[in-house]
Design an enzyme around this catalytic site. Structure first.
Site, PDB file in Angstrom:
ATOM      1  N   GLY A   1      60.785 -60.719 -25.649  1.00  0.00           N
ATOM      2  CA  GLY A   1      59.621 -61.021 -24.834  1.00  0.00           C
ATOM      3  C   GLY A   1      58.273 -60.744 -25.469  1.00  0.00           C
ATOM      4  O   GLY A   1      58.035 -61.028 -26.644  1.00  0.00           O
TER       5      GLY A   1
ATOM      6  N   TYR B   1      56.846 -49.853 -10.338  1.00  0.00           N
ATOM      7  CA  TYR B   1      56.177 -50.599 -11.411  1.00  0.00           C
ATOM      8  C   TYR B   1      54.667 -50.637 -11.160  1.00  0.00           C
ATOM      9  O   TYR B   1      53.869 -50.412 -12.069  1.00  0.00           O
ATOM     10  CB  TYR B   1      56.761 -52.011 -11.449  1.00  0.00           C
ATOM     11  CG  TYR B   1      56.307 -52.889 -12.605  1.00  0.00           C
ATOM     12  CD1 TYR B   1      56.844 -52.725 -13.870  1.00  0.00           C
ATOM     13  CD2 TYR B   1      55.360 -53.901 -12.420  1.00  0.00           C
ATOM     14  CE1 TYR B   1      56.449 -53.551 -14.928  1.00  0.00           C
ATOM     15  CE2 TYR B   1      54.964 -54.724 -13.463  1.00  0.00           C
ATOM     16  CZ  TYR B   1      55.518 -54.556 -14.720  1.00  0.00           C
ATOM     17  OH  TYR B   1      55.131 -55.359 -15.762  1.00  0.00           O
TER      18      TYR B   1
HETATM   19  N1  LIG Z   1      57.039 -60.835 -18.454  1.00  0.00           N
HETATM   20  C1  LIG Z   1      56.045 -60.658 -17.631  1.00  0.00           C
HETATM   21  O1  LIG Z   1      55.798 -61.491 -16.765  1.00  0.00           O
HETATM   22  C2  LIG Z   1      55.170 -59.433 -17.763  1.00  0.00           C
HETATM   23  C3  LIG Z   1      54.016 -59.420 -16.987  1.00  0.00           C
HETATM   24  C4  LIG Z   1      53.173 -58.334 -17.072  1.00  0.00           C
HETATM   25  C5  LIG Z   1      53.470 -57.300 -17.915  1.00  0.00           C
HETATM   26  N2  LIG Z   1      54.610 -57.322 -18.658  1.00  0.00           N
HETATM   27  C6  LIG Z   1      54.853 -56.161 -19.500  1.00  0.00           C
HETATM   28  O2  LIG Z   1      55.079 -56.562 -20.839  1.00  0.00           O
HETATM   29  C7  LIG Z   1      55.938 -55.608 -21.467  1.00  0.00           C
HETATM   30  C8  LIG Z   1      57.093 -56.359 -22.113  1.00  0.00           C
HETATM   31  O3  LIG Z   1      57.859 -56.961 -21.086  1.00  0.00           O
HETATM   32  P1  LIG Z   1      58.639 -58.339 -21.263  1.00  0.00           P
HETATM   33  O4  LIG Z   1      58.220 -59.225 -20.182  1.00  0.00           O
HETATM   34  O5  LIG Z   1      58.542 -58.794 -22.654  1.00  0.00           O
HETATM   35  O6  LIG Z   1      60.107 -57.854 -20.889  1.00  0.00           O
HETATM   36  P2  LIG Z   1      61.460 -57.820 -21.711  1.00  0.00           P
HETATM   37  O7  LIG Z   1      61.663 -59.096 -22.434  1.00  0.00           O
HETATM   38  O8  LIG Z   1      62.468 -57.378 -20.722  1.00  0.00           O
HETATM   39  O9  LIG Z   1      61.206 -56.682 -22.792  1.00  0.00           O
HETATM   40  C9  LIG Z   1      61.256 -55.321 -22.486  1.00  0.00           C
HETATM   41  C10 LIG Z   1      61.363 -54.565 -23.775  1.00  0.00           C
HETATM   42  O10 LIG Z   1      61.386 -53.163 -23.510  1.00  0.00           O
HETATM   43  C11 LIG Z   1      62.440 -52.580 -24.276  1.00  0.00           C
HETATM   44  N3  LIG Z   1      62.911 -51.366 -23.627  1.00  0.00           N
HETATM   45  C12 LIG Z   1      63.296 -51.202 -22.338  1.00  0.00           C
HETATM   46  N4  LIG Z   1      63.713 -49.937 -22.135  1.00  0.00           N
HETATM   47  C13 LIG Z   1      63.585 -49.292 -23.319  1.00  0.00           C
HETATM   48  C14 LIG Z   1      63.859 -47.968 -23.744  1.00  0.00           C
HETATM   49  N5  LIG Z   1      64.328 -47.038 -22.903  1.00  0.00           N
HETATM   50  N6  LIG Z   1      63.627 -47.644 -25.042  1.00  0.00           N
HETATM   51  C15 LIG Z   1      63.153 -48.578 -25.906  1.00  0.00           C
HETATM   52  N7  LIG Z   1      62.847 -49.847 -25.547  1.00  0.00           N
HETATM   53  C16 LIG Z   1      63.084 -50.195 -24.269  1.00  0.00           C
HETATM   54  C17 LIG Z   1      63.505 -53.671 -24.328  1.00  0.00           C
HETATM   55  O11 LIG Z   1      64.356 -53.489 -25.423  1.00  0.00           O
HETATM   56  P3  LIG Z   1      65.873 -52.940 -25.396  1.00  0.00           P
HETATM   57  O12 LIG Z   1      66.486 -53.416 -24.126  1.00  0.00           O
HETATM   58  O13 LIG Z   1      66.441 -53.553 -26.625  1.00  0.00           O
HETATM   59  O14 LIG Z   1      65.729 -51.470 -25.494  1.00  0.00           O
HETATM   60  C18 LIG Z   1      62.635 -54.903 -24.554  1.00  0.00           C
HETATM   61  O15 LIG Z   1      62.318 -55.032 -25.911  1.00  0.00           O
HETATM   62  C19 LIG Z   1      56.405 -54.638 -20.383  1.00  0.00           C
HETATM   63  O16 LIG Z   1      55.643 -53.455 -20.452  1.00  0.00           O
HETATM   64  C20 LIG Z   1      56.085 -55.386 -19.113  1.00  0.00           C
HETATM   65  O17 LIG Z   1      55.836 -54.504 -18.052  1.00  0.00           O
HETATM   66  C21 LIG Z   1      55.470 -58.368 -18.593  1.00  0.00           C
END
Ligand SMILES: NC(=O)c1ccc[n+]([C@@H]2O[C@H](COP(=O)([O-])OP(=O)(O)OC[C@H]3O[C@@H](n4cnc5c(N)ncnc54)[C@H](OP(=O)(O)O)[C@@H]3O)[C@@H](O)[C@H]2O)c1
Length: 263
Positions: free
Chosen positions: A23, A165
């Site tokens: 992501g 969250y």
């Molecule tokens: N997608 C959206 O719409 C959105 C919107 C606003 C903000 N965000 C923010 O953007 C950021 C990235 O989210 P994303 O949307 O890209 O989601 P994602 O694809 O689910 O990515 C989440 C990442 O966090 C890692 N992670 C989770 N738990 C972990 C742990 N305990 N230790 C190390 N790494 C961990 C996961 O890797 P592993 O599972 O390999 O550990 C993965 O690389 C987050 O902070 C999210 O809140 C996303």
């Protein structure tokens, strides 16, 4: 060096990126690498990190896979040890690791609350503390901290019920401001990027690879631009906050949200 390189180039910088296995975190890592930084890629799924590191290496970038769970303090220290020994001192910390637990507030469990806080907020603080203490220890005069936060740190959530969250991301914005003022004297800037909705593992249905239609409709309805973001649209804000172009920018949150927070 041309003008854009002078403003945005990250040659000779080392960036440590958590959440790099998928992501927005992986896009942030790619963006920093494309701007010239060496990158340490952190998350739990090593296969994903190795694949990204291999792709970046083909672009001539030094990229290192550092599998770790950021909720474990000892693993956070190890992340920095491994990065420093293989790539050199860390100049840029980007905390992109994050999770959300969807459940109405009245049914939200303590376990869900604690898990979300540990990854989204507590790890942000612990990694930042380690980063800064090491930077001060070696007498380095500048550094960059960037959090991938969310518009849900600025406003309530009209699409999903996910109180932990919301609270964690609001906490990240408090952390951003407080660390910015405490660490300005060390030459460290602290900022956050606040995306609205993007199609990533966090939002898609794994069975279809798409955001469920009903959710997508609501996300689009609440976004003035009428669409979700493209993951690559996160890249410019990240590069800006990491680059020489933003030396006087600290304690702020940059929404990348198609106007979500404008109304
Ligand atoms: N997608 C959206 O719409 C959105 C919107 C606003 C903000 N965000 C923010 O953007 C950021 C990235 O989210 P994303 O949307 O890209 O989601 P994602 O694809 O689910 O990515 C989440 C990442 O966090 C890692 N992670 C989770 N738990 C972990 C742990 N305990 N230790 C190390 N790494 C961990 C996961 O890797 P592993 O599972 O390999 O550990 C993965 O690389 C987050 O902070 C999210 O809140 C996303």
């Amino acid at each position: 060096m041309d003008y854009l390189d002078e403003l945005f180039g990250l040659k000779d910088k080392v960036a440590l990126v958590t959440g790099a296995s998928s992501g927005l975190g992986s896009h942030a890592a790619k963006a920093l690498a494309k701007a010239g930084a060496s990158v340490a890629l952190v998350a739990r799924r090593e296969d994903r990190l190795l694949a990204l590191a291999e792709n970046l290496s083909k672009m001539g970038v030094r990229a290192l896979s550092v599998p770790a769970d950021v909720t474990e303090n000892s693993q956070c220290e190890r992340i920095f040890d491994e990065t420093e020994s293989r790539l050199g001192p860390v100049d840029i910390l980007l905390h992109g690791a994050g999770i959300a637990k969807l459940r109405r507030a009245e049914n939200h469990t303590r376990e869900e609350w604690d898990t979300v806080m540990a990854i989204d907020l507590t790890a942000a603080f612990e990694l930042s503390q380690i980063f800064t203490n090491r930077l001060l220890g070696r007498g380095q005069k500048s550094g960059r901290i960037i959090y991938l936060s969310s518009v849900m740190g600025l406003v309530a959530n009209s699409v999903h019920r996910c109180v932990s969250y919301q609270a964690a991301k609001h906490g990240v914005h408090g952390l951003t401001k407080q660390l910015a003022i405490e660490w300005a004297k060390y030459g460290i800037t602290v900022n956050a990027v606040a995306p609205a909705y993007f199609p990533t593992e966090m939002t898609i249905d794994p069975a279809t690879g798409q955001i469920p239609e009903e959710m997508l409709k609501r996300m689009e309805q609440f976004t003035p631009m009428g669409r979700t973001g493209l993951p690559e649209e996160i890249e410019t804000a990240v590069v800006f906050l990491a680059s020489p172009a933003s030396t006087y920018v600290t304690g702020t949150v940059v929404p990348v949200d198609g106007g979500w927070t404008a109304w």
